[in-house]
Structure formats: C-alpha cells, structure tokens
Design a protein around this motif. Structure first.
Motif, PDB file in Angstrom:
ATOM      1  N   UNK A   1      38.225 -24.105 -22.025  1.00 22.55           N
ATOM      2  CA  UNK A   1      37.592 -23.700 -23.289  1.00 22.55           C
ATOM      3  C   UNK A   1      37.646 -22.198 -23.556  1.00 22.55           C
ATOM      4  N   UNK A   2      37.702 -21.404 -22.510  1.00 24.11           N
ATOM      5  CA  UNK A   2      37.707 -19.955 -22.704  1.00 24.11           C
ATOM      6  C   UNK A   2      39.019 -19.469 -23.322  1.00 24.11           C
ATOM      7  N   UNK A   3      40.100 -20.194 -23.063  1.00 27.50           N
ATOM      8  CA  UNK A   3      41.390 -19.779 -23.597  1.00 27.50           C
ATOM      9  C   UNK A   3      41.473 -20.003 -25.103  1.00 27.50           C
ATOM     10  N   UNK A   4      40.527 -20.706 -25.667  1.00 30.91           N
ATOM     11  CA  UNK A   4      40.505 -20.906 -27.113  1.00 30.91           C
ATOM     12  C   UNK A   4      39.813 -19.745 -27.824  1.00 30.91           C
ATOM     13  N   UNK A   5      39.187 -18.857 -27.055  1.00 31.11           N
ATOM     14  CA  UNK A   5      38.513 -17.707 -27.644  1.00 31.11           C
ATOM     15  C   UNK A   5      39.527 -16.604 -27.953  1.00 31.11           C
ATOM     16  N   UNK A   6      39.143 -15.701 -28.836  1.00 33.08           N
ATOM     17  CA  UNK A   6      39.987 -14.563 -29.209  1.00 33.08           C
ATOM     18  C   UNK A   6      39.768 -13.431 -28.201  1.00 33.08           C
ATOM     19  N   UNK A   7      40.331 -13.613 -27.023  1.00 27.44           N
ATOM     20  CA  UNK A   7      40.107 -12.687 -25.919  1.00 27.44           C
ATOM     21  C   UNK A   7      41.197 -11.611 -25.864  1.00 27.44           C
TER      22      UNK A   7
ATOM     23  N   UNK B   1      46.080 -18.297 -15.064  1.00 26.57           N
ATOM     24  CA  UNK B   1      46.452 -17.626 -16.304  1.00 26.57           C
ATOM     25  C   UNK B   1      45.422 -16.541 -16.589  1.00 26.57           C
ATOM     26  N   UNK B   2      45.571 -15.439 -15.859  1.00 29.29           N
ATOM     27  CA  UNK B   2      44.683 -14.288 -16.017  1.00 29.29           C
ATOM     28  C   UNK B   2      45.552 -13.041 -16.132  1.00 29.29           C
ATOM     29  N   UNK B   3      44.948 -11.963 -16.598  1.00 24.35           N
ATOM     30  CA  UNK B   3      45.683 -10.724 -16.817  1.00 24.35           C
ATOM     31  C   UNK B   3      45.541  -9.734 -15.671  1.00 24.35           C
ATOM     32  N   UNK B   4      44.394  -9.771 -15.003  1.00 24.08           N
ATOM     33  CA  UNK B   4      44.058  -8.769 -13.987  1.00 24.08           C
ATOM     34  C   UNK B   4      43.424  -9.463 -12.792  1.00 24.08           C
ATOM     35  N   UNK B   5      43.803  -9.034 -11.590  1.00 25.83           N
ATOM     36  CA  UNK B   5      43.107  -9.472 -10.379  1.00 25.83           C
ATOM     37  C   UNK B   5      42.041  -8.432 -10.060  1.00 25.83           C
ATOM     38  N   UNK B   6      40.795  -8.883 -10.083  1.00 22.63           N
ATOM     39  CA  UNK B   6      39.665  -7.959  -9.992  1.00 22.63           C
ATOM     40  C   UNK B   6      39.164  -7.813  -8.553  1.00 22.63           C
ATOM     41  N   UNK B   7      38.583  -6.662  -8.304  1.00 19.35           N
ATOM     42  CA  UNK B   7      37.933  -6.263  -7.034  1.00 19.35           C
ATOM     43  C   UNK B   7      38.515  -6.997  -5.809  1.00 19.35           C
ATOM     44  N   UNK B   8      39.718  -6.599  -5.442  1.00 18.38           N
ATOM     45  CA  UNK B   8      40.486  -7.242  -4.369  1.00 18.38           C
ATOM     46  C   UNK B   8      39.708  -7.342  -3.059  1.00 18.38           C
ATOM     47  N   UNK B   9      38.928  -6.339  -2.735  1.00 17.47           N
ATOM     48  CA  UNK B   9      38.205  -6.314  -1.456  1.00 17.47           C
ATOM     49  C   UNK B   9      36.714  -6.603  -1.663  1.00 17.47           C
ATOM     50  N   UNK B  10      36.426  -7.487  -2.588  1.00 14.64           N
ATOM     51  CA  UNK B  10      35.046  -7.818  -2.961  1.00 14.64           C
ATOM     52  C   UNK B  10      34.140  -8.145  -1.774  1.00 14.64           C
ATOM     53  N   UNK B  11      34.571  -8.920  -0.742  1.00 15.41           N
ATOM     54  CA  UNK B  11      33.631  -9.227   0.348  1.00 15.41           C
ATOM     55  C   UNK B  11      33.092  -7.986   1.053  1.00 15.41           C
ATOM     56  N   UNK B  12      33.861  -6.893   1.047  1.00 12.95           N
ATOM     57  CA  UNK B  12      33.403  -5.683   1.723  1.00 12.95           C
ATOM     58  C   UNK B  12      32.189  -5.072   1.031  1.00 12.95           C
TER      59      UNK B  12
END
Length: 276
Positions: free
Chosen positions: A92-98, A155-166
């Motif tokens: 459903x999010x892909x139907x938004x104007x993102x 289907x995303x544009x950016x990979x966020x906070x790669x080292x998030x567990x730290x």
C-alpha cells in the motif's frame, strides 16, 4: 555547505516527539537546503494505525513544501522496515506519492526472537546489557542476513543505518562489540547496494549522544567506496527538532576525506546529486 537531512521522524511516527512545523522551523533556523520526512511504517498498534499516519505525514509534507515556497525543500518519504521478516505488507505504501523510501531492519519480530522482553523503544537496551557476547554476535549475524536481503530484493531507495545494532549494543549498553568481525557479512550488504544502484545512508544520530559514532563509521564507508559505491545520503534520524541536522557537516567532511564528492537525495523516487 548545503545540508540535506534525508531521515527524520515527526509526531506521525509513534516515537516522534516534534511536529512537522517544529522540524521545519528548526531546519529554517539552521539554513538547511532540504529535509525528507521519513516517518515509520511500524509499529502498527491499536490507536496508532501506521498506514494512516504515513498517509497523513506524506500529505503534510507536500502541503508544507508548497507553504514554504522554496525557502526549504520538504520531501515526503517513509522508512519501511522489516520487509522480509514478517513486517507490514509494504504494497500500500507504493501507491503513495513518495519521494524517497528508506529500507531498514528495525526487526521488532527478529528482535523478539532474541530479546523476548523487547517492545518498541524499550527493553532492547536492558537485553543488550544482560546478554552474553556470543548471543549478541548471533543476533548481529541475523541482522546482516536480513539487511542483505533488503539490499538485494527490496524496492527501496536507501539502505538506512547500516550498523543499527551498535546503537544499542555499544552506544547505550557500552558492550564494546567489534564490528570488524562482521566485515565479510557487511561487504555482502555493501556489494548488493552497489549492484542494485541504491544509496547508502550515513546516519548521524549517534552524534547527538555520548556515543559519537556515525552509522556506518569511516572504515565501513571506505569499504563501500572501494567496492565502487558512490551514492550516499546524510540523515540525522532526528525524532526531536533539536537533533535535526546534528552531525551532518562532520559527516560530509568525513565523506570528502574518503573521496566522495557528491551527496544524493530523492524526488519522486529519482536520485539527484548535490556537490559537497
């Protein structure tokens, strides 16, 4: 120096503390060029339906951009988490104007398998403090396995906070986990980011805490660069207006030192560049 903050949360996120108006006011005061509002698609809880709040967040960002008339560019995005581990159906999010979609592993379901007491925004720290190091390493291995899938298939544009567990294991629980042990797994994620043409986020939220680390730090960004990665975004991951933009100038200086010459941002899910 143009500042683009491509990751922030407002009160349209369950854990957001500042309104969009407050975020924009802070961005204007700091002389920022652009922000991207990326509220969470999770958790979906009674009384806080995530999809409806994201729909409102996107509409509010569009209105605010028009209202500001070019004084500040306000882009509409979402942070889609846990697509391959039982998170919300992202369709459903892909139907938004993102303008931009961040891909991340917040891993509420995966965390629960490791940390039974985990709830959104609490208890993970306590678990990270109590768990033995071998257990934490298995958790981090699982995290990178899921993040690789996100980089390869989502289907995303950016990979966020790669080292998030730290952020929890080292930043808040001060356990001293050596992330270098996971470089082979991290390299698989980075290679997937390069192959699929996604951007890698430099998340600066740690600079607003005593931890004072970027996610990822310089060594991993050097590995990304060596693999051919050139697309990077900067994001404070601010949940409060006072943390907006914190650490981004320092992140840009670090990126320049490595060899990066441009930052990326997204409009209607198309990548654009600006010069550092």
């Amino acid at each position: 120096m143009e500042i683009y903050d491509c990751h922030l949360h407002t009160t349209y996120s369950k854990d957001g503390k500042s309104t969009l108006d407050e975020m924009c006011g802070r961005a204007l005061a700091l002389g920022m060029h652009a922000i991207t509002v990326t509220d969470h698609n999770e958790p979906d809880t009674p009384g806080f339906p995530a999809y409806e709040h994201i729909r409102q967040s996107v509409a509010a960002a569009k209105r605010k951009n028009e209202e500001l008339g070019g004084r500040l560019q306000v882009y509409a995005g979402v942070e889609l988490a846990d697509q391959f581990i039982g998170g919300q159906d992202p369709a459903p999010y892909y139907e938004m104007d993102l303008d931009c979609i961040l891909g991340s592993i917040h891993s509420t379901k995966m965390y629960s398998a490791f940390f039974p007491d985990h709830t959104f925004g609490s208890d993970l720290l306590q678990s990270a403090q109590k768990a033995d190091m071998d257990f934490l390493k298995k958790f981090v291995e699982a995290y990178y396995s899921e993040l690789r899938k996100t980089a390869e298939k989502a289907d995303v544009d950016v990979i966020a906070h790669l080292t998030f567990p730290l952020r929890y294991i080292n930043g808040r629980a001060n356990r001293g986990l050596d992330i270098a042990e996971f470089y082979p797994l991290i390299d698989q994620v980075l290679a997937a980011v390069v192959k699929t043409g996604k951007a890698l986020e430099v998340n600066t939220s740690g600079m607003a805490t005593d931890w004072k680390h970027f996610m990822p730090d310089e060594d991993i960004l050097k590995r990304y660069y060596a693999l051919g990665g050139r697309f990077v975004t900067t994001g404070s991951d601010a949940h409060r207006a006072e943390n907006l933009g914190v650490g981004i100038p320092e992140a840009i200086h670090m990126l320049q030192k490595i060899g990066f010459t441009h930052g990326s941002y997204f409009v209607k899910r198309k990548r654009f560049e600006y010069q550092f």
